[in-house]
Write an enzyme that holds these catalytic residues in place. Structure first.
Site, PDB file in Angstrom:
ATOM      1  N   THR A 121      -1.955 -75.710 -43.903  1.00 15.53           N
ATOM      2  CA  THR A 121      -0.611 -76.035 -43.397  1.00 15.53           C
ATOM      3  C   THR A 121      -0.518 -77.534 -43.125  1.00 15.53           C
ATOM      4  O   THR A 121      -1.302 -78.069 -42.339  1.00 15.53           O
ATOM      5  CB  THR A 121      -0.341 -75.228 -42.114  1.00 15.53           C
ATOM      6  N   ASN A 210       6.686 -69.733 -39.638  1.00 13.59           N
ATOM      7  CA  ASN A 210       5.862 -69.472 -38.457  1.00 13.59           C
ATOM      8  C   ASN A 210       6.630 -69.739 -37.167  1.00 13.59           C
ATOM      9  O   ASN A 210       6.462 -69.027 -36.173  1.00 13.59           O
ATOM     10  CB  ASN A 210       4.563 -70.292 -38.513  1.00 13.59           C
ATOM     11  N   PHE A 251       7.009 -58.176 -35.153  1.00 13.05           N
ATOM     12  CA  PHE A 251       6.876 -59.315 -34.234  1.00 13.05           C
ATOM     13  C   PHE A 251       7.771 -59.191 -33.002  1.00 13.05           C
ATOM     14  O   PHE A 251       8.293 -60.155 -32.480  1.00 13.05           O
ATOM     15  CB  PHE A 251       7.078 -60.648 -34.975  1.00 13.05           C
ATOM     16  N   GLY A 255       3.568 -59.402 -25.085  1.00 11.30           N
ATOM     17  CA  GLY A 255       2.144 -59.561 -24.789  1.00 11.30           C
ATOM     18  C   GLY A 255       1.916 -60.779 -23.917  1.00 11.30           C
ATOM     19  O   GLY A 255       2.844 -61.304 -23.307  1.00 11.30           O
ATOM     20  N   CYS A 262      -2.707 -70.817 -35.749  1.00  6.88           N
ATOM     21  CA  CYS A 262      -1.477 -71.245 -36.431  1.00  6.88           C
ATOM     22  C   CYS A 262      -0.255 -71.406 -35.534  1.00  6.88           C
ATOM     23  O   CYS A 262       0.299 -72.495 -35.449  1.00  6.88           O
ATOM     24  CB  CYS A 262      -1.164 -70.260 -37.554  1.00  6.88           C
ATOM     25  N   LYS A 265      -0.246 -74.304 -32.915  1.00  6.40           N
ATOM     26  CA  LYS A 265      -0.353 -75.586 -33.625  1.00  6.40           C
ATOM     27  C   LYS A 265       0.896 -75.859 -34.476  1.00  6.40           C
ATOM     28  O   LYS A 265       1.442 -76.955 -34.473  1.00  6.40           O
ATOM     29  CB  LYS A 265      -1.596 -75.517 -34.517  1.00  6.40           C
ATOM     30  N   LYS A 322      -6.105 -61.956 -31.010  1.00 12.55           N
ATOM     31  CA  LYS A 322      -5.475 -60.700 -31.411  1.00 12.55           C
ATOM     32  C   LYS A 322      -6.596 -59.778 -31.868  1.00 12.55           C
ATOM     33  O   LYS A 322      -7.754 -60.228 -31.968  1.00 12.55           O
ATOM     34  CB  LYS A 322      -4.459 -60.927 -32.530  1.00 12.55           C
ATOM     35  N   ARG A 329      -9.354 -69.154 -31.091  1.00 12.26           N
ATOM     36  CA  ARG A 329      -8.561 -70.383 -30.998  1.00 12.26           C
ATOM     37  C   ARG A 329      -7.214 -70.102 -30.305  1.00 12.26           C
ATOM     38  O   ARG A 329      -6.491 -69.215 -30.702  1.00 12.26           O
ATOM     39  CB  ARG A 329      -8.341 -70.985 -32.402  1.00 12.26           C
TER      40      ARG A 329
HETATM   41  C1  UDX Z   1      -6.564 -72.916 -42.523  1.00  5.71           C
HETATM   42  C2  UDX Z   1      -5.803 -74.208 -42.765  1.00  5.71           C
HETATM   43  O1  UDX Z   1      -6.651 -75.234 -43.004  1.00  5.71           O
HETATM   44  C3  UDX Z   1      -4.875 -74.503 -41.679  1.00  5.71           C
HETATM   45  O2  UDX Z   1      -4.122 -75.634 -41.979  1.00  5.71           O
HETATM   46  C4  UDX Z   1      -3.964 -73.351 -41.532  1.00  5.71           C
HETATM   47  O3  UDX Z   1      -3.002 -73.606 -40.580  1.00  5.71           O
HETATM   48  C5  UDX Z   1      -4.749 -72.137 -41.174  1.00  5.71           C
HETATM   49  O4  UDX Z   1      -5.646 -71.909 -42.163  1.00  5.71           O
HETATM   50  P1  UDX Z   1      -8.717 -72.001 -41.481  1.00  5.71           P
HETATM   51  O5  UDX Z   1      -9.027 -71.397 -42.801  1.00  5.71           O
HETATM   52  O6  UDX Z   1      -8.506 -71.121 -40.310  1.00  5.71           O
HETATM   53  O7  UDX Z   1      -7.466 -72.998 -41.563  1.00  5.71           O
HETATM   54  O8  UDX Z   1      -9.726 -73.155 -41.212  1.00  5.71           O
HETATM   55  P2  UDX Z   1     -11.195 -73.095 -40.693  1.00  5.71           P
HETATM   56  O9  UDX Z   1     -11.613 -71.689 -40.461  1.00  5.71           O
HETATM   57  O10 UDX Z   1     -11.266 -74.120 -39.642  1.00  5.71           O
HETATM   58  O11 UDX Z   1     -12.001 -73.591 -41.981  1.00  5.71           O
HETATM   59  C6  UDX Z   1     -11.897 -74.831 -42.541  1.00  5.71           C
HETATM   60  C7  UDX Z   1     -13.151 -75.049 -43.392  1.00  5.71           C
HETATM   61  O12 UDX Z   1     -13.034 -76.291 -44.069  1.00  5.71           O
HETATM   62  C8  UDX Z   1     -14.443 -75.087 -42.585  1.00  5.71           C
HETATM   63  O13 UDX Z   1     -15.393 -74.227 -43.142  1.00  5.71           O
HETATM   64  C9  UDX Z   1     -14.880 -76.554 -42.688  1.00  5.71           C
HETATM   65  O14 UDX Z   1     -16.297 -76.730 -42.672  1.00  5.71           O
HETATM   66  C10 UDX Z   1     -14.289 -76.944 -44.034  1.00  5.71           C
HETATM   67  N1  UDX Z   1     -14.081 -78.385 -44.208  1.00  5.71           N
HETATM   68  C11 UDX Z   1     -13.493 -79.105 -43.227  1.00  5.71           C
HETATM   69  C12 UDX Z   1     -14.476 -78.986 -45.395  1.00  5.71           C
HETATM   70  O15 UDX Z   1     -15.020 -78.343 -46.265  1.00  5.71           O
HETATM   71  N2  UDX Z   1     -14.251 -80.319 -45.559  1.00  5.71           N
HETATM   72  C13 UDX Z   1     -13.674 -81.073 -44.594  1.00  5.71           C
HETATM   73  O16 UDX Z   1     -13.497 -82.284 -44.797  1.00  5.71           O
HETATM   74  C14 UDX Z   1     -13.301 -80.451 -43.386  1.00  5.71           C
HETATM   75  C1  UDX Z   2      -0.139 -66.256 -38.458  1.00  2.00           C
HETATM   76  C2  UDX Z   2       0.981 -65.911 -39.443  1.00  2.00           C
HETATM   77  O1  UDX Z   2       1.528 -64.621 -39.118  1.00  2.00           O
HETATM   78  C3  UDX Z   2       0.471 -65.929 -40.880  1.00  2.00           C
HETATM   79  O2  UDX Z   2       1.562 -65.744 -41.763  1.00  2.00           O
HETATM   80  C4  UDX Z   2      -0.235 -67.245 -41.208  1.00  2.00           C
HETATM   81  O3  UDX Z   2       0.675 -68.308 -41.333  1.00  2.00           O
HETATM   82  C5  UDX Z   2      -1.292 -67.556 -40.150  1.00  2.00           C
HETATM   83  O4  UDX Z   2      -0.717 -67.492 -38.825  1.00  2.00           O
HETATM   84  P1  UDX Z   2      -2.194 -65.024 -37.312  1.00  2.00           P
HETATM   85  O5  UDX Z   2      -2.205 -66.211 -36.413  1.00  2.00           O
HETATM   86  O6  UDX Z   2      -3.448 -64.596 -37.963  1.00  2.00           O
HETATM   87  O7  UDX Z   2      -1.118 -65.225 -38.504  1.00  2.00           O
HETATM   88  O8  UDX Z   2      -1.683 -63.772 -36.488  1.00  2.00           O
HETATM   89  P2  UDX Z   2      -0.284 -63.081 -36.141  1.00  2.00           P
HETATM   90  O9  UDX Z   2      -0.436 -61.657 -36.432  1.00  2.00           O
HETATM   91  O10 UDX Z   2       0.851 -63.788 -36.739  1.00  2.00           O
HETATM   92  O11 UDX Z   2      -0.240 -63.248 -34.547  1.00  2.00           O
HETATM   93  C6  UDX Z   2      -0.156 -64.524 -33.930  1.00  2.00           C
HETATM   94  C7  UDX Z   2      -0.100 -64.371 -32.430  1.00  2.00           C
HETATM   95  O12 UDX Z   2       1.110 -63.727 -32.031  1.00  2.00           O
HETATM   96  C8  UDX Z   2      -1.225 -63.524 -31.844  1.00  2.00           C
HETATM   97  O13 UDX Z   2      -1.645 -64.094 -30.625  1.00  2.00           O
HETATM   98  C9  UDX Z   2      -0.582 -62.175 -31.607  1.00  2.00           C
HETATM   99  O14 UDX Z   2      -1.197 -61.425 -30.590  1.00  2.00           O
HETATM  100  C10 UDX Z   2       0.823 -62.594 -31.210  1.00  2.00           C
HETATM  101  N1  UDX Z   2       1.838 -61.553 -31.473  1.00  2.00           N
HETATM  102  C11 UDX Z   2       2.106 -61.175 -32.756  1.00  2.00           C
HETATM  103  C12 UDX Z   2       2.527 -60.986 -30.405  1.00  2.00           C
HETATM  104  O15 UDX Z   2       2.292 -61.324 -29.237  1.00  2.00           O
HETATM  105  N2  UDX Z   2       3.486 -60.048 -30.682  1.00  2.00           N
HETATM  106  C13 UDX Z   2       3.794 -59.661 -31.946  1.00  2.00           C
HETATM  107  O16 UDX Z   2       4.684 -58.809 -32.100  1.00  2.00           O
HETATM  108  C14 UDX Z   2       3.076 -60.236 -33.019  1.00  2.00           C
END
Ligand code: UDX
Ligand code: UDX
Length: 462
Positions: A121, A210, A251, A255, A262, A265, A322, A329
């Site tokens: 993102t 989001n 959604f 809670g 996500c 942020k 969740k 995070r």
């Molecule tokens: C991803 C997206 O990056 C984020 O923008 C989005 O909002 C959510 O999904 P996520 O897959 O959860 O994030 O990231 P994370 O689990 O932190 O993994 C990132 C990976 O990239 C790590 O394994 C890290 O070691 C790697 N990384 C980071 C690289 O390989 N190179 C870099 O320079 C920095």
């Molecule tokens: C989110 C987005 O849904 C997904 O599309 C992608 O962009 C990554 O970010 P994620 O963060 O894995 O996914 O979980 P999600 O199921 O969206 O829940 C996010 C937060 O909202 C959690 O803390 C969850 O407990 C809360 N939530 C969700 C509620 O409190 N009520 C709801 O009805 C749904």
């Protein structure tokens, strides 16, 4: 096609494994070599249902390879996905340095005309900036950069990838758009819509999606508070509004506030983008404040209702943001537990998967591998994550082990009447005692089964 994925986190691994299932040859690189070594043996550094099994199977078939050399990973790729983290900065913006450094790393080894896809993102305009960065480094503008935002929920990431509501592809030229349309054909052939648009629109779609989902959660949490003050029942109110197809049911679960890598942020970054571009996102600004305050308010409610202002013991069940993930995070637990500790409360915490991650971020907590052990001697039990393990808790056993009697069910997992039958005082979200008594009466054919503790109704007014 030959695919390279840079960044083996939740998004990168899910993308790599799902594309490997669709007859692509996928190579994955990560800057963290210990992560790669573990992955090469089929062990995942994260918990995501189904992903470990699918990784092993793709490794065995040779469709997936982990590579410790970024050059080797990308040099023959047709498409390179960037899925490195874009963590939040203190001022609300996101840190794009990992995206930039990954782009610098791949720029020279890429073969001509490779398509680079940003799946992480990123703020609107990033694809174009990364395309310029790569062109400057290569001294040629033969590489195109596309946006293909992820809509993967942790806990159901593979299903979301393979069976999405839609695929969004942002490309600023027809060839790039066509290559990505071809990649996703196995999914679009099943009737899934692929929206083809510009990179900038795709980047904006991700944030707006989001932000809107987070708004639904913030809204239902506010309505739940109103229910608490007006003797309403949020379950029935949410059901009633969700039946309107224009609103929908998803959604709308109240809670302890949204968390995860996500929503918190992305809403902050969206608000910042609005401010910086002269279009303040006022609803989102308010939502961010509401979501932060919610955790502090719930902590105060635990202290007041549990008569804990002078200290005591509380069992916190659920550290992950969740269910079905080990990710902590921005988890509500990380905000609520320190509030309780500041008031002198000793916290006994349990989570089926997330203890190892939470341990690094919280101190002075008793970590227990069993929810009943966590409840032993506790004045109150607080449920913060909707794990199935907690839905099945034996209430009688819980009540026997506790020294007090209040169950704070901040995910509304239990029937208040059933909790009361076991001698526990129930405090849910948006469901005051009076409302549950009424439901109890109708379900029991007009007879009250067990009255709830009268003081429960007053708890939400505190
Ligand atoms: C991803 C997206 O990056 C984020 O923008 C989005 O909002 C959510 O999904 P996520 O897959 O959860 O994030 O990231 P994370 O689990 O932190 O993994 C990132 C990976 O990239 C790590 O394994 C890290 O070691 C790697 N990384 C980071 C690289 O390989 N190179 C870099 O320079 C920095
Ligand atoms: C989110 C987005 O849904 C997904 O599309 C992608 O962009 C990554 O970010 P994620 O963060 O894995 O996914 O979980 P999600 O199921 O969206 O829940 C996010 C937060 O909202 C959690 O803390 C969850 O407990 C809360 N939530 C969700 C509620 O409190 N009520 C709801 O009805 C749904």
């Amino acid at each position: 096609m030959k695919i390279a994925v840079i960044g083996a986190g939740y998004v990168g691994l899910t993308t790599a494994v799902c594309l490997a299932q669709q007859d692509n040859a996928v190579r994955v690189y990560d800057i963290d070599s210990s992560r790669l070594e573990k992955l090469a043996t089929g062990k995942l550094p994260i918990f995501e249902p189904g992903l470990e099994k699918a990784t092993r199977s793709a490794l065995m078939r040779g469709a997936l390879k982990f590579s410790s050399s970024v050059e080797e990973c990308v040099r023959s790729a047709d498409i390179v996905f960037l899925t490195v983290g874009t963590p939040p900065l203190a001022d609300g913006q996101i840190d794009l340095s990992f995206i930039r450094s990954a782009a610098r790393q791949i720029a020279l080894p890429l073969k001509p005309a490779t398509v680079v896809v940003i799946k992480s993102t990123v703020t609107a305009g990033t694809c174009r900036k990364i395309a310029d960065l790569i062109a400057r480094k290569r001294k040629a503008a033969d590489i195109t950069v596309a946006s293909n935002p992820e809509f993967l929920r942790e806990g159901s990431a593979m299903a979301d990838f393979l069976n999405p509501d839609r695929i969004v592809v942002g490309a600023d030229d027809p060839r790039t758009a066509a290559i990505l349309a071809k990649l996703y054909r196995p999914i679009t052939l099943r009737g899934v819509r692929l929206l083809s648009t510009s990179t900038r629109n795709a980047e904006l779609i991700k944030y707006a999606a989001n932000a809107f989902l987070a708004l639904k959660i913030g809204f239902i949490n506010d309505v739940a508070e109103l229910c608490e003050h007006m003797d309403g029942d949020i379950a029935e109110v949410a059901e009633g509004i969700g039946l309107d197809k224009r609103i929908g049911h998803s959604f709308l679960a109240p809670g302890p506030g949204f968390g995860g890598s996500c929503f918190p942020k992305d809403t902050r970054a969206f608000a910042m983008t609005g401010r910086q571009n002269g279009a303040p996102q006022r609803l989102i600004e308010t939502l961010i404040a509401q979501n932060d305050e919610r955790k502090a308010r719930l902590a105060s409610r635990i202290l007041n209702a549990g008569s804990l202002s002078g200290g005591g013991k509380v069992a916190v069940l659920g550290l992950a943001f969740k269910a079905n993930t080990d990710d902590v995070r921005e988890s509500p637990a990380l905000a609520i537990i320190p509030h309780l500790q500041k008031a002198g409360v000793r916290v006994r915490a349990h989570d089926p998967k997330a203890i190892a991650n939470a341990r690094d971020l919280l101190s002075d907590v008793d970590w227990l591998d069993c929810p009943y052990e966590a409840a032993r001697g506790a004045q109150a039990v607080v449920i913060l994550t909707e794990w199935d393990d907690y839905r099945c808790l034996q209430l009688r056993r819980l009540a026997r082990l506790m020294s007090g009697s209040t169950l704070f069910d901040f995910r509304n997992l239990f029937d208040p009447a059933e909790v009361a039958e076991h001698g526990l005082r129930y405090v849910g979200i948006g469901r005051p005692a009076a409302a549950s008594r009424r439901r109890l009466k109708s379900r029991a054919g007009g007879h009250m089964v067990a009255p709830l503790d009268k003081s429960a109704a007053a708890i939400w007014q505190s």
